[in-house]
Design a protein around this motif. Sequence first.
Motif, PDB file in Angstrom:
ATOM      1  N   GLY A   1      -6.970   5.771 -10.527  1.00 46.10           N
ATOM      2  CA  GLY A   1      -7.896   5.800 -11.648  1.00 46.10           C
ATOM      3  C   GLY A   1      -8.422   7.203 -11.884  1.00 46.10           C
ATOM      4  O   GLY A   1      -7.673   8.180 -11.845  1.00 46.10           O
ATOM      5  N   THR A   2      -9.712   7.322 -12.088  1.00 46.50           N
ATOM      6  CA  THR A   2     -10.352   8.601 -12.359  1.00 46.50           C
ATOM      7  C   THR A   2     -10.516   9.393 -11.072  1.00 46.50           C
ATOM      8  O   THR A   2     -10.863   8.831 -10.032  1.00 46.50           O
ATOM      9  N   LEU A   3     -10.250  10.688 -11.161  1.00 49.22           N
ATOM     10  CA  LEU A   3     -10.389  11.547  -9.988  1.00 49.22           C
ATOM     11  C   LEU A   3     -11.814  11.467  -9.449  1.00 49.22           C
ATOM     12  O   LEU A   3     -12.783  11.544 -10.206  1.00 49.22           O
ATOM     13  N   HIS A   4     -11.922  11.271  -8.129  1.00 49.16           N
ATOM     14  CA  HIS A   4     -13.208  11.197  -7.407  1.00 49.16           C
ATOM     15  C   HIS A   4     -13.996   9.936  -7.721  1.00 49.16           C
ATOM     16  O   HIS A   4     -15.184   9.867  -7.401  1.00 49.16           O
ATOM     17  N   GLN A   5     -13.362   8.944  -8.297  1.00 49.99           N
ATOM     18  CA  GLN A   5     -14.039   7.675  -8.531  1.00 49.99           C
ATOM     19  C   GLN A   5     -13.162   6.538  -8.007  1.00 49.99           C
ATOM     20  O   GLN A   5     -11.935   6.589  -8.103  1.00 49.99           O
ATOM     21  N   ASP A   6     -13.791   5.509  -7.454  1.00 50.65           N
ATOM     22  CA  ASP A   6     -13.053   4.402  -6.854  1.00 50.65           C
ATOM     23  C   ASP A   6     -12.699   3.358  -7.898  1.00 50.65           C
ATOM     24  O   ASP A   6     -13.135   2.205  -7.834  1.00 50.65           O
ATOM     25  N   ASP A   7     -11.906   3.754  -8.902  1.00 51.56           N
ATOM     26  CA  ASP A   7     -11.552   2.802  -9.946  1.00 51.56           C
ATOM     27  C   ASP A   7     -10.048   2.608 -10.079  1.00 51.56           C
ATOM     28  O   ASP A   7      -9.567   2.146 -11.112  1.00 51.56           O
ATOM     29  N   GLY A   8      -9.290   2.953  -9.012  1.00 47.58           N
ATOM     30  CA  GLY A   8      -7.863   2.645  -9.000  1.00 47.58           C
ATOM     31  C   GLY A   8      -7.657   1.148  -8.856  1.00 47.58           C
ATOM     32  O   GLY A   8      -8.542   0.403  -8.407  1.00 47.58           O
ATOM     33  N   THR A   9      -6.483   0.667  -9.233  1.00 43.92           N
ATOM     34  CA  THR A   9      -6.197  -0.767  -9.186  1.00 43.92           C
ATOM     35  C   THR A   9      -4.926  -1.022  -8.398  1.00 43.92           C
ATOM     36  O   THR A   9      -3.972  -0.237  -8.431  1.00 43.92           O
ATOM     37  N   THR A  10      -4.906  -2.145  -7.665  1.00 41.40           N
ATOM     38  CA  THR A  10      -3.753  -2.546  -6.849  1.00 41.40           C
ATOM     39  C   THR A  10      -3.102  -3.762  -7.485  1.00 41.40           C
ATOM     40  O   THR A  10      -3.794  -4.692  -7.938  1.00 41.40           O
ATOM     41  N   HIS A  11      -1.761  -3.779  -7.498  1.00 37.06           N
ATOM     42  CA  HIS A  11      -1.009  -4.828  -8.181  1.00 37.06           C
ATOM     43  C   HIS A  11       0.088  -5.354  -7.269  1.00 37.06           C
ATOM     44  O   HIS A  11       0.642  -4.621  -6.445  1.00 37.06           O
ATOM     45  N   GLU A  12       0.395  -6.620  -7.432  1.00 33.51           N
ATOM     46  CA  GLU A  12       1.406  -7.254  -6.581  1.00 33.51           C
ATOM     47  C   GLU A  12       2.806  -6.771  -6.912  1.00 33.51           C
ATOM     48  O   GLU A  12       3.672  -6.711  -6.039  1.00 33.51           O
ATOM     49  N   LEU A  13       3.044  -6.439  -8.172  1.00 34.82           N
ATOM     50  CA  LEU A  13       4.368  -6.018  -8.613  1.00 34.82           C
ATOM     51  C   LEU A  13       4.287  -4.668  -9.300  1.00 34.82           C
ATOM     52  O   LEU A  13       3.255  -4.315  -9.887  1.00 34.82           O
ATOM     53  N   PRO A  14       5.376  -3.885  -9.253  1.00 37.08           N
ATOM     54  CA  PRO A  14       5.344  -2.582  -9.919  1.00 37.08           C
ATOM     55  C   PRO A  14       5.315  -2.735 -11.424  1.00 37.08           C
ATOM     56  O   PRO A  14       5.711  -3.759 -11.980  1.00 37.08           O
ATOM     57  N   ARG A  15       4.852  -1.701 -12.075  1.00 32.94           N
ATOM     58  CA  ARG A  15       4.784  -1.669 -13.536  1.00 32.94           C
ATOM     59  C   ARG A  15       6.190  -1.634 -14.122  1.00 32.94           C
ATOM     60  O   ARG A  15       7.088  -0.954 -13.614  1.00 32.94           O
ATOM     61  N   CYS A  16       6.400  -2.356 -15.184  1.00 33.07           N
ATOM     62  CA  CYS A  16       7.668  -2.305 -15.917  1.00 33.07           C
ATOM     63  C   CYS A  16       7.548  -1.290 -17.035  1.00 33.07           C
ATOM     64  O   CYS A  16       6.533  -1.223 -17.721  1.00 33.07           O
ATOM     65  N   TYR A  17       8.580  -0.491 -17.217  1.00 30.81           N
ATOM     66  CA  TYR A  17       8.570   0.480 -18.309  1.00 30.81           C
ATOM     67  C   TYR A  17       9.990   0.749 -18.744  1.00 30.81           C
ATOM     68  O   TYR A  17      10.955   0.498 -18.014  1.00 30.81           O
ATOM     69  N   ASP A  18      10.100   1.257 -19.965  1.00 33.05           N
ATOM     70  CA  ASP A  18      11.405   1.592 -20.521  1.00 33.05           C
ATOM     71  C   ASP A  18      12.023   2.749 -19.752  1.00 33.05           C
ATOM     72  O   ASP A  18      11.340   3.690 -19.366  1.00 33.05           O
ATOM     73  N   ALA A  19      13.313   2.700 -19.547  1.00 34.70           N
ATOM     74  CA  ALA A  19      13.990   3.739 -18.754  1.00 34.70           C
ATOM     75  C   ALA A  19      13.854   5.113 -19.367  1.00 34.70           C
ATOM     76  O   ALA A  19      13.940   6.127 -18.675  1.00 34.70           O
ATOM     77  N   ASN A  20      13.623   5.169 -20.682  1.00 36.04           N
ATOM     78  CA  ASN A  20      13.487   6.474 -21.344  1.00 36.04           C
ATOM     79  C   ASN A  20      12.058   6.989 -21.351  1.00 36.04           C
ATOM     80  O   ASN A  20      11.789   8.095 -21.802  1.00 36.04           O
ATOM     81  N   ASP A  21      11.122   6.172 -20.885  1.00 32.58           N
ATOM     82  CA  ASP A  21       9.717   6.570 -20.891  1.00 32.58           C
ATOM     83  C   ASP A  21       9.383   7.270 -19.587  1.00 32.58           C
ATOM     84  O   ASP A  21       9.182   6.648 -18.560  1.00 32.58           O
ATOM     85  N   LYS A  22       9.356   8.586 -19.612  1.00 33.40           N
ATOM     86  CA  LYS A  22       9.104   9.378 -18.406  1.00 33.40           C
ATOM     87  C   LYS A  22       7.620   9.542 -18.114  1.00 33.40           C
ATOM     88  O   LYS A  22       7.253  10.012 -17.043  1.00 33.40           O
ATOM     89  N   ASP A  23       6.758   9.167 -19.050  1.00 35.90           N
ATOM     90  CA  ASP A  23       5.329   9.438 -18.870  1.00 35.90           C
ATOM     91  C   ASP A  23       4.709   8.598 -17.761  1.00 35.90           C
ATOM     92  O   ASP A  23       3.682   8.946 -17.220  1.00 35.90           O
ATOM     93  N   LEU A  24       5.339   7.459 -17.416  1.00 30.94           N
ATOM     94  CA  LEU A  24       4.722   6.568 -16.450  1.00 30.94           C
ATOM     95  C   LEU A  24       5.233   6.782 -15.035  1.00 30.94           C
ATOM     96  O   LEU A  24       4.754   6.143 -14.102  1.00 30.94           O
ATOM     97  N   GLU A  25       6.210   7.656 -14.833  1.00 31.73           N
ATOM     98  CA  GLU A  25       6.855   7.741 -13.533  1.00 31.73           C
ATOM     99  C   GLU A  25       5.910   8.155 -12.435  1.00 31.73           C
ATOM    100  O   GLU A  25       6.031   7.717 -11.305  1.00 31.73           O
ATOM    101  N   GLY A  26       4.973   9.020 -12.694  1.00 30.61           N
ATOM    102  CA  GLY A  26       4.107   9.517 -11.636  1.00 30.61           C
ATOM    103  C   GLY A  26       2.804   8.768 -11.509  1.00 30.61           C
ATOM    104  O   GLY A  26       1.921   9.192 -10.780  1.00 30.61           O
ATOM    105  N   ASP A  27       2.668   7.642 -12.188  1.00 36.16           N
ATOM    106  CA  ASP A  27       1.378   6.999 -12.274  1.00 36.16           C
ATOM    107  C   ASP A  27       1.210   5.831 -11.306  1.00 36.16           C
ATOM    108  O   ASP A  27       0.209   5.133 -11.378  1.00 36.16           O
TER     109      ASP A  27
END
Length: 751
Positions: A64-90
């Motif tokens: 989530g936000t840097l220095h704030q405890d607002d990250g989220t945990t998920h049972e399954l990985p995020r699905c995204y289009d193979a051409n969408d590179k913006d989500l790879e590092g997230d």
Amino acid sequence: MHILVVNDDGPPSSQSSPYVHSLVHTLQSAGHIVSVVLPHQQRSWIGKAHLIGASVKPTYFRPGTLHQDDGTTHELPRCYDANDKDLEGDEWVLIDSTPASCVQIGLYHYFQDRGPVDLVVSGPNYGRNTTSLFAMSSGTIGGAMEGAACGKRSIALSYAFSSRDHDPVVIAEASRHSVRLIEYLTQNWAEGVDLYTVNVPLEPGVSQNRILYTQMLDNRWTSGSCFRAVDAAVPDIDPEVREHELRHQGEKFGVKPVGDVGASNARKSRIQHKHFQWAPNFSDVYRSVEESQPGNDGWAVKEGMTSVTPLKANFMHTPGIQGEIKLPGNVEPTLYSLVDSDHPYVQTLMEQALQHRLGGGCYKTISSLSDLPSPSAPVFQYREYERLEFEHVMLNPSSSLANAYIIRKALIRKHYMSNTIANWVTKYPDSILGKHFKFAVDFELDYAEFLDDALLEAYELRHSLEKNEERPASNKEWWILKPGMSDRGQGIRLFNSEEQLREIFEEWEVDESDAESGSEQEQNDGHDNGVVTSQLRHFIAQPYIDPPLLLPSSSNRKFHIRTYVLAVGALKVYVFKEMLALFAAKPYCPPWEDEDEVTDLARHLTNTCFQEGGSANEGSVRRYWQLDHHVPGLSEDWKEKIFDQICSITGEVFEAAARGMMVHFQTLPNVFELFGVDFLVDHDGTAWLLEINAYPDFAQTGEDLREAVVGRLFEETVDVAVKPFFGIGEAAVEGTDHLRLVANLDLGRKT
């Protein structure tokens, strides 16, 4: 590099894992590919262990936000289009196992599409890992050890904190310092080293302190057990909470743990039933550090230095590597600044503004762009227009900030501005510019003998001059002539007839003898109001504004208002509230009362350039808000009303240039510029736009108002234009107490 980050403290948490998000963010900002696999919960003191007998299950963490405890945990990985590179590092991977297992799974079961991992970084650990007592149990070093065992260069990184207040500024400095050191070690990896364990004191200014190669201090537990007995009825403490308590105790130099709790039974058995909690006596560690000689890791961190201990993958330091590490550039600044003005007045004030608003540790002064460590390094240029390196600005839109737009003729050339406003008002008849700008006639003229031809084109002016021949002196329409490309009041004249206009141009003719000598003469009218003849081609003529507002406290001298305007990016426009009133040298006299006085421009022109060296300088520059409170014919709030007019006019004229004259005013998102905008107020309290100047003469403010006006303007400019561009401050969309936002345009030009 492709870097695999693991740790033993788990996902970001202000209580147990406060540093990992900052490190990952800084590594990514430095251009590295970062893959992250972490234990799903606190796994400190576990060393290089693997858990057997159970399947390792992943979950997926989205920071989530840097220095704030607002990250989220998920049972399954995020699905995204193979051409969408913006989500790879997230998305990070969390596993219910140990740091060593994180390394194994990260290297061999995830991220293959990113290419081979070049480096394993384990950490930053919540607390130091100096001396063998810490190192042999450290899950942070265990993770790096596992990376080394898999044939990867590995670094264990630990932060030795002294406060539980997680200051984002200190953490950010430690992260930048760590990334630079990681890059240095990777590029200068010593032969025979399997991994490095690095300890960074989490203190302000750590990046300026020394970095030493150290040996690991060999020490022992000497105070007895590292466990304490507790009542069997007491529930277990959450591992994250317990580690938080232990680390705080340890970093505070070891509070002796509470002793055993015996059984409460009246009858005692030979073996008492107890539970035990990990509670090492850290005083053993710190006593060994205090008693040791310089050169080991514990001593270096105690002295505020970063320790770098080269290790073999058997927990032994590699011999023969010693001395101090000096990183290139020593301290990495947030930005580099290049201030290069021809005027000491401006040079000094801009340097002071950077120092006051950024602080000396945030930027580094350079004298040339060739001094940058790389072309893409963050740099701020405040230079004379001719010396600005615009090619660098264009090639580095996200890291290079300059103080002038390349093209802004639509505003700063008098004849261009006149056409800009005329076109805008034609398109938008209700525009405020129609009631606050005297529409000008522009024409071109090389020699006085061609005046008749020029007036054929300038029919509005010709018609007015013809009418003047029939009018009485008191009713003639007066005009003011301005060369389109001159400044400092050069070439400005008053006239009301074609004969007077012709005499003005004949005055500027170059003598034949001068022409033969090839010299370019500057004609002088006795008030240092000369004009270079090469500038005499483009002219505008505007109706002369009369009567002007006159103040009895200033001997009824005519004045104009100098307003400083900040344009930022593409495009926000701010008006600086601290305006100046610039007064003419002599009391005002209407031009028709004594036409012989027309040549005495000191009564009509308020530019202080006419007053240099004269006694009339006294009181010629005043702060606008300190002008007379009571003015005959105007309301008590006349100054506020005029300021509101100025703000509206300024916002509109910049929009007219940006939208209506895009060819001649080309905004860029990585540029800002300070303009001097001049207004004249008539006796009814109406503000009239006169002209807009690039690179205004700040020195005309004088020494008395130097800090209060120009100094404050430059500091506000750093806050609003410089700091947000380099990510140091938030964008001041609504302005500040001193800079009013008057235009906020989205022209579709992004970095």
